[in-house]
Design a protein around this motif. Structure first.
Motif, short mmCIF file in Angstrom:
data_model
loop_
_atom_site.label_atom_id
_atom_site.label_comp_id
_atom_site.label_asym_id
_atom_site.label_seq_id
_atom_site.Cartn_x
_atom_site.Cartn_y
_atom_site.Cartn_z
N PRO A 110 0.69 -1.08 -0.02
CA PRO A 110 0.04 0.13 -0.07
C PRO A 110 0.95 1.15 -0.03
O PRO A 110 0.41 2.26 -0.57
CB PRO A 110 -0.77 0.03 1.36
CG PRO A 110 -0.89 -1.60 1.49
CD PRO A 110 0.60 -2.24 1.19
N TRP A 111 1.93 1.26 0.66
CA TRP A 111 2.86 2.45 0.75
C TRP A 111 3.28 2.99 -0.83
O TRP A 111 3.57 4.09 -0.96
CB TRP A 111 4.18 2.36 1.83
CG TRP A 111 5.07 1.39 1.19
CD1 TRP A 111 5.35 0.18 1.57
CD2 TRP A 111 6.15 1.66 0.33
NE1 TRP A 111 6.28 -0.41 0.87
CE2 TRP A 111 6.88 0.69 0.21
CE3 TRP A 111 6.53 2.96 -0.31
CZ2 TRP A 111 8.27 0.44 -0.58
CZ3 TRP A 111 7.80 2.66 -0.87
CH2 TRP A 111 8.28 1.63 -1.26
N GLN A 112 3.33 1.82 -1.39
CA GLN A 112 3.89 2.12 -2.91
C GLN A 112 2.63 2.94 -3.58
O GLN A 112 2.79 3.81 -4.44
CB GLN A 112 4.42 0.88 -3.39
CG GLN A 112 5.59 0.34 -2.78
CD GLN A 112 5.74 -1.25 -3.51
OE1 GLN A 112 5.07 -1.75 -4.08
NE2 GLN A 112 7.06 -1.78 -3.22
N LEU A 113 1.46 2.58 -3.38
CA LEU A 113 0.15 3.22 -4.21
C LEU A 113 0.10 4.54 -3.58
O LEU A 113 0.10 5.56 -4.38
CB LEU A 113 -1.01 2.36 -3.52
CG LEU A 113 -2.42 2.85 -4.22
CD1 LEU A 113 -2.43 2.66 -5.55
CD2 LEU A 113 -3.26 2.31 -3.42
N TRP A 114 0.39 4.67 -2.48
CA TRP A 114 0.43 6.12 -1.69
C TRP A 114 1.70 6.98 -2.44
O TRP A 114 1.32 8.29 -2.61
CB TRP A 114 0.32 6.28 -0.24
CG TRP A 114 -0.93 5.88 0.34
CD1 TRP A 114 -1.65 4.57 0.42
CD2 TRP A 114 -1.56 6.53 1.33
NE1 TRP A 114 -2.66 4.57 1.06
CE2 TRP A 114 -2.62 5.95 1.75
CE3 TRP A 114 -1.42 8.01 1.91
CZ2 TRP A 114 -3.77 6.45 2.58
CZ3 TRP A 114 -2.32 8.62 2.60
CH2 TRP A 114 -3.46 7.63 3.01
N LEU A 115 2.75 6.23 -2.47
CA LEU A 115 3.94 7.13 -3.03
C LEU A 115 3.56 7.49 -4.48
O LEU A 115 3.91 8.57 -5.12
CB LEU A 115 5.09 6.21 -2.91
CG LEU A 115 6.36 6.88 -3.52
CD1 LEU A 115 6.69 8.12 -3.13
CD2 LEU A 115 7.48 5.94 -3.32
N LEU A 116 3.21 6.52 -5.43
CA LEU A 116 2.82 6.73 -6.57
C LEU A 116 1.73 7.33 -7.25
O LEU A 116 1.84 8.61 -7.67
CB LEU A 116 3.23 5.27 -7.55
CG LEU A 116 4.23 4.34 -7.28
CD1 LEU A 116 4.33 3.02 -7.88
CD2 LEU A 116 5.45 5.30 -7.98
N TRP A 117 0.49 6.84 -6.87
CA TRP A 117 -0.63 7.38 -7.06
C TRP A 117 -0.82 8.66 -6.31
O TRP A 117 -1.13 9.74 -6.89
CB TRP A 117 -1.84 6.66 -6.64
CG TRP A 117 -2.27 5.85 -7.83
CD1 TRP A 117 -1.44 5.36 -8.84
CD2 TRP A 117 -3.40 4.84 -7.92
NE1 TRP A 117 -2.06 4.61 -9.79
CE2 TRP A 117 -3.25 4.29 -9.22
CE3 TRP A 117 -4.44 4.76 -7.12
CZ2 TRP A 117 -4.11 3.37 -9.40
CZ3 TRP A 117 -5.36 3.85 -7.63
CH2 TRP A 117 -5.58 3.15 -8.89
N GLY A 118 -0.58 8.79 -4.94
CA GLY A 118 -0.98 9.93 -4.21
C GLY A 118 0.12 10.97 -4.38
O GLY A 118 -0.15 12.20 -4.59
N LEU A 119 1.45 10.79 -4.19
CA LEU A 119 2.43 11.90 -3.85
C LEU A 119 2.82 12.48 -5.49
O LEU A 119 2.83 13.49 -5.85
CB LEU A 119 3.60 11.16 -3.27
CG LEU A 119 4.74 12.33 -3.06
CD1 LEU A 119 4.20 13.59 -2.37
CD2 LEU A 119 6.11 11.76 -2.38
#
Length: 441
Positions: A110-119
């Protein structure tokens, strides 16, 4: 600094074709592509959740981070464009979006999703928000600025209409990774086009802005690029602009704009229609029709902005929107009645029609050079308003069992925006440009 007019080639205002139109086409392509990137996340949510077993809270949290950064990046992106140039800033942003979208196909946590999609995608698309269109229109066009701003503003709806069905169909037939790769390739292709064809200013080609008289004051005066940190510029312009009531009136009206469009209609129209017995697919189709009329309304608003006092346009847009919201409960039904079509057509025409007159007022009251950063802050308030409006409407539905009071409160806010628009002075003080060009010694 003043430059000799002999340094300009030809007589741009009288030529049949001006490079400004090529710049506008490339900018429109970047804006349309950015809209496709942002809309793709909604399509890919469920397939990603199904594969990894992630909760809706996890995936929607990444999207929420994307939206917040999309809005808050705008004023700083405008300052970066002043410091490092539009072409380099937009090209870098497209590369970031392309690489981030491609890397999502490899994510496992999930942290990769937040990094890529979110940030990363949030910041990348935020740098290509409406502030990009405002800067290009202000720099490259003297005549038809409002019309060009309207065309740029319609790019969001255009991107969703053109690319969202393709991305959705690809995700359904070939998997979400294939859809993410489409976004990645599109971003990198547009990055190449921007790097080759986009230019920061007409002066880079020995030209004047389209339609500008060579003998005018604007034609004989240019400003050296800023050497300040973009963050310093963004904060300094905010501090200076915040001393003006006009700035706060524009911030508050655009906050209402975000609340009454993305906040309650885009987020809650489908569940509200479903509450009244309308199938969700039908309600989604009606929102697509809103997007179609959004294009016509925004371009038309740009044309009107060149001819009508922008303040009065805002009065008409917000007033009509408020009346429409008052009538929404009456037209919601299991089927699509004539009254619903009236609501959908009007709301589509009015959706982002507020953008061209708001950009024009930023330019009039804060000067050509810093208007991009000022509009960036105003645009940030739009996204904050959208987020607050979506949350408040959800709370109303949970506590009251329907959206009645959410529509009424949004209508009241629109009528308040009418009063705010009327409170804006017709013209700015004579020294409006002075703070914009001051530089540290």
């Amino acid at each position: 600094m003043t430059e000799d007019l002999d340094s300009y080639v030809g007589d741009p205002p009288r030529t049949r074709w001006h490079r400004a139109w090529l710049i506008a086409a490339v900018t429109l392509g970047a804006l349309v592509a950015a809209a496709a990137f942002r809309s793709s996340t909604g399509v890919l949510l469920e397939p990603v959740e199904a594969e990894f077993g992630w909760s809706r809270a996890t995936t929607s949290g990444a999207v929420s981070l994307n939206l917040v950064l999309y809005g808050l990046t705008a004023p700083f992106a405008a300052a970066v464009m002043e410091r490092w140039g539009v072409r380099r800033t937009v090209t870098a942003s497209l590369v970031v979006v392309g690489v981030a979208s491609g890397l999502t196909t490899l994510m496992t946590a999930p942290w990769q999703l937040w990094l890529l999609w979110g940030l990363l995608i949030g910041i990348g698309t935020g740098a290509m928000a409406l502030v990009l269109g405002a800067i290009i229109a202000n720099r490259w066009f003297h005549r038809h600025r409002g019309l060009v701003t309207g065309i740029f503003s319609a790019a969001n709806a255009t991107g969703q209409l053109v690319f969202l069905p393709v991305i959705a169909r690809t995700a359904e037939n070939s998997g979400w990774r294939a859809a993410a790769l489409i976004v990645a390739v599109l971003a990198l292709v547009v990055a190449v086009l921007v790097g080759v064809f986009l230019r920061d200013r007409p002066q880079d080609h020995g030209l004047l802005p389209y339609g500008l008289d060579p003998g005018s004051t604007e034609a004989t005066t240019t400003r050296a690029p800023s050497t300040e940190s973009p963050a310093v510029v963004a904060i300094r312009v905010l501090r200076q602009a915040s001393r003006s009531w006009t700035f706060w009136a524009l911030v508050l009206t655009f906050w209402v704009c975000g609340w009454s469009t993305n906040g309650i209609i885009q987020t809650h129209f489908i569940p509200a229609a479903h509450d009244h017995g309308m199938p969700a697919t039908t309600a989604a189709g009606l929102l697509a029709v809103v997007g179609i009329f959004d294009i016509a309304g925004t371009v038309g608003s740009g044309w009107l902005t060149d001819k009508v006092d922008p303040r009065y346009l805002l009065v008409g847009y917000y007033g009509g929107r408020g009346l429409s919201l008052l009538a929404l409960d009456a037209v919601l039904a299991p089927g699509v009645e004539p009254g619903m079509w009236v609501f959908i057509v009007f709301y589509g025409l009015d959706w982002v029609a507020t953008v061209p007159p708001t950009v024009a007022l930023c330019r009039t009251h804060f000067g050509l050079e810093r208007s991009g950063v000022v509009f960036g802050w105003v645009f940030a308030s739009h996204m904050v308003g959208a987020g607050v409006g979506a949350s408040v409407a959800g709370w109303v539905r949970t506590s009251q069992g329907d959206y009645h009071w959410a529509w009424l409160f949004a209508a009241v806010l629109c009528f308040a925006a009418v009063a705010l628009a009327l409170s804006i002075p017709r013209r700015a003080p004579a020294d409006v440009d002075e703070p914009a060009v001051s530089r540290p010694a």
